[in-house]
Design an enzyme around this catalytic site. Structure first.
Site, PDB file in Angstrom:
ATOM      1  N   GLY A  89      86.261 -59.412  60.831  1.00  0.00           N
ATOM      2  CA  GLY A  89      87.583 -59.004  61.292  1.00  0.00           C
ATOM      3  C   GLY A  89      88.575 -60.112  61.052  1.00  0.00           C
ATOM      4  N   ASP A  91      74.640 -59.557  52.099  1.00  0.00           N
ATOM      5  CA  ASP A  91      75.549 -60.292  52.972  1.00  0.00           C
ATOM      6  C   ASP A  91      74.776 -61.045  54.059  1.00  0.00           C
ATOM      7  OD1 ASP A  91      78.451 -60.618  54.099  1.00  0.00           O
ATOM      8  OD2 ASP A  91      77.262 -59.885  55.787  1.00  0.00           O
ATOM      9  N   GLU A 102      82.873 -51.236  52.867  1.00  0.00           N
ATOM     10  CA  GLU A 102      83.686 -51.148  51.655  1.00  0.00           C
ATOM     11  C   GLU A 102      83.297 -49.907  50.863  1.00  0.00           C
ATOM     12  OE1 GLU A 102      84.475 -54.780  49.770  1.00  0.00           O
ATOM     13  OE2 GLU A 102      83.665 -55.974  51.412  1.00  0.00           O
ATOM     14  N   LYS A 138      74.101 -65.298  54.794  1.00  0.00           N
ATOM     15  CA  LYS A 138      74.325 -65.955  56.084  1.00  0.00           C
ATOM     16  C   LYS A 138      73.053 -66.635  56.605  1.00  0.00           C
ATOM     17  CE  LYS A 138      78.099 -62.818  57.214  1.00  0.00           C
ATOM     18  NZ  LYS A 138      78.384 -61.471  57.751  1.00  0.00           N
ATOM     19  N   VAL A 184      79.718 -67.732  58.735  1.00  0.00           N
ATOM     20  CA  VAL A 184      78.663 -67.009  59.442  1.00  0.00           C
ATOM     21  C   VAL A 184      79.185 -66.605  60.818  1.00  0.00           C
ATOM     22  CG1 VAL A 184      76.302 -67.066  60.335  1.00  0.00           C
ATOM     23  CG2 VAL A 184      76.888 -68.391  58.303  1.00  0.00           C
ATOM     24  N   GLY A 204      81.665 -64.807  61.790  1.00  0.00           N
ATOM     25  CA  GLY A 204      83.105 -64.613  62.020  1.00  0.00           C
ATOM     26  C   GLY A 204      83.616 -65.526  63.113  1.00  0.00           C
ATOM     27  N   ILE A 253      82.363 -66.111  66.024  1.00  0.00           N
ATOM     28  CA  ILE A 253      81.359 -66.695  66.922  1.00  0.00           C
ATOM     29  C   ILE A 253      81.119 -68.141  66.512  1.00  0.00           C
ATOM     30  CG2 ILE A 253      79.038 -66.490  67.854  1.00  0.00           C
ATOM     31  CD1 ILE A 253      78.936 -63.657  66.682  1.00  0.00           C
ATOM     32  N   GLY A 293      86.952 -48.392  58.037  1.00  0.00           N
ATOM     33  CA  GLY A 293      87.248 -49.688  57.437  1.00  0.00           C
ATOM     34  C   GLY A 293      86.181 -50.733  57.702  1.00  0.00           C
TER      35      GLY A 293
END
Lengths: 415, 415
Positions: B298, B196, B185, B200, B127, B129, B131, B182
């Site tokens: 990322g 998504d 998707e 989370k 969850v 990324g 952070i 990018g």
């Protein structure tokens, strides 16, 4: 059952008791055993409290109680907190504190002492009140090199600046309101002159870069000189003025660190941190910018951070939390006069605003003029990049010789 | 020396290698021993890589290597990740994952398995990324009761909405741009339809309230129906539209949980979370609102969160991190139709805008009209509080019977 003692029953200390009592069940579940306050040290009596029987005026009673494995300090101030911390860590007791003055002044020594004796010295509440910041920097961001930290670390000054920005209230009036609301103390100097923010950025810098930084080595400006004119110039420039504590690692291995009011662009994540809130931006090489936001002070937010540390101590009686930095080293802090940056400059001349700016431009060829609403005759504002404070001061001295008044100069942030 | 294996050498997996190699020294210092990647599982070959010799296509080689105490999974998708996780936790290996689908679908089971075998199952990267959010919720906020969590949890949709809000770009065009950059998707459905974000918020809800919530039990709306007209109404109302995952504990012990686009007031700390950034607001009873902001996806941000978990595993080989929740229980999730809230409603009638609003007002006496720029003839927008989705739908059905079109209804946030 884990027995603890609480030193000080002021705002934070009484909050610790409140959090422990009101969250007993969930805290026990998380700590995996019950946390019981066995002693509270305070010179005052609180006969009306349900836990009045826990109070003592004698620190030695706590120090000599072998049941007490964790001592929580919420007194503030360097002494007697420092003496108590040392005594605890020398006598097998882990130490949890909300005291930023203690950590900023004696952190390296107390951390080393804790390490030597395989104890914990934890201080999540010392920066950012209830905002988790010490632990995220030391743990979650462990796989990063932190390059820079910048934060709004003092709620009182942020409240005052917010009033100045949003309601065009003057500094004195905003300060009086902050005092009335209990956000500022009767003697507000530690807040408005930046000492409080300075202690906090010292703690964050020490943690992030592994070397203690003492407050006396940090260039510190407060907000007492900020005028509504400056606020209007910041708006015309495209942002707001905030009191920022920042530290940045240089390529030469020295840190640039300071506390000062700064122009913050309105797109910055720190620009919207208003009122008594704090916001801390941590720039990591892998994570990019991560920002933590919340109440930086107050009874329950701070107390909950203290109690989280206590829970951590209980869970790690035998495993030390890794929280470490070395003592200060010479030539580690870049002198303020040599830190290059961008500045806003506010001048006033005897002629027109255009003439004032033209005079400035002769000295600052890179100057970009900023025109504020209701600019007074002769007044001019501009930004200029690539300057050191020493270089800037030299040029400002020349402007003064040429008959200009320099009303102020304020750093412009790059985050 | 701590040996680990990495499953999957895609974006995140290769990032884990990069972070471990480029930060070797500081990671070793923090973990107190060197972390060495001994195996990398991937079906592809990477002969050009300096560590090409570490690759294997055989999971059993990893499973049967007694040196490997920690396995890191960065493959994504439920299978074979789930089978690998189970096998590792049954064979004495702690498991670190960035896989939100795995944690949302199998978290309770894998946590219980880890606990039974005195191992760690960690998933900070699943969850937000880079952070820090899993650890702060479970540790730093341990002395709080969390009442509510609301977050912008998906960077792709936030990028699209930001383009719609700032540049009046239509949904399709903004999506195409996100794909080109990018950020989205080729099949963007998991992002734009909310799946998504749903995974989370399930993970955060499970962690904060101690009971697993499965994605299929969560009302989930995406942003595919959001129009530039809605964006303009949000602006006229005083805010922006964001895709929010939120969960709130009710007084009856049931949670309200959903993923949906919402009107967010421009003063909210979430309103300024733009582009691919994520922001997560945690409302605790002692801390008040704490907000975490940063890059939610990322390569390097996510990899650094994974590596932080690995460091934690290495430091706690024998002490399990406390990260626990029970499996789901019946009747725990409040049905969406019964969650009371405030809504924005957008209708269109055959007559004038005034007539359309008058017709609405007859059914919604509490309606507050919102007039957007360039409102089309017959179009009307309003907000109405104190409605359940079921009650709202009933009234909207009546409006339709009376000849109105209902263009949309969007929740209005209270944070």
């Amino acid at each position: 059952m884990a027995d603890i003692a609480v030193l000080g029953h002021g705002v934070v200390g009484s909050g610790v008791l409140e959090v422990l009592l009101t969250h007993r069940e969930s805290i026990t579940r998380r700590a995996k055993e019950e946390i019981r306050v066995k002693h509270i040290l305070d010179l005052r009596d609180f006969p009306q409290l349900p836990y009045a029987g826990l109070f003592t005026k004698d620190f030695n009673q706590i120090l000599q109680d072998p049941d007490v494995k964790i001592v929580v300090e919420c007194m503030g101030g360097l002494e007697p907190a420092y003496g108590f911390a040392k005594a605890c860590l020398e006598n097998g007791k882990s130490f949890v504190t909300s005291n930023k003055e203690l950590v900023a002044a004696k952190g390296a020594e107390l951390i080393a002492l804790a390490q030597k004796n395989n104890l914990n010295f934890l201080f999540e509440a010392s920066v950012g009140g209830g905002i988790p910041i010490i632990r995220p920097i030391s743990q979650c961001l462990a796989a990063n090199e932190v390059g820079e930290i910048a934060g709004i670390l003092n709620g009182t000054t942020n409240f005052i600046l917010t009033k100045m920005i949003r309601e065009q209230m003057g500094f004195e009036e905003a300060l009086a309101m902050a005092q009335e609301l209990g956000y500022a103390e009767r003697d507000p100097s530690a807040d408005v002159e930046g000492a409080d923010a300075c202690r906090k950025i010292c703690i964050l810098a020490s943690l992030a870069f592994g070397t203690h930084v003492y407050p006396q080595d940090v260039h510190t400006e407060g907000i007492t000189q900020i005028t509504l004119g400056d606020v209007a110039y910041a708006e015309a420039w495209g942002g707001v003025i905030k009191l920022i504590g920042m530290v940045k690692m240089g390529e030469n291995g020295k840190i640039s660190i300071l506390v000062a009011p700064m122009f913050i662009h309105r797109e910055s994540q720190l620009a919207n941190v208003d009122d008594v809130f704090n916001g801390i931006l941590v720039r990591g090489d892998a994570t990019g910018d991560v920002v933590f936001y919340g109440k930086g002070a107050g009874k329950l937010p701070t107390a909950s951070a203290v109690v989280a540390d206590v829970i951590d101590c209980v869970k790690h009686f035998k495993a030390r939390k890794y929280l470490y930095w070395e003592d200060a080293k010479p030539d580690y802090v870049e002198p303020f006069a040599r830190m290059a940056g961008e500045f806003f400059v506010h001048i006033k001349g005897p002629g027109s605003s255009d003439q004032a700016f033209a005079a400035a431009q002769a000295l600052f060829p890179q100057a970009a003029r900023i025109i504020r609403k209701d600019e007074e005759p002769g007044e001019a504002g501009f930004s200029a990049a690539g300057l050191t404070p020493a270089g800037l001061d030299e040029k400002l001295a020349q402007l003064k010789k040429a008959g200009m008044s320099v009303c102020g100069r304020i750093l412009i942030s790059d985050f």
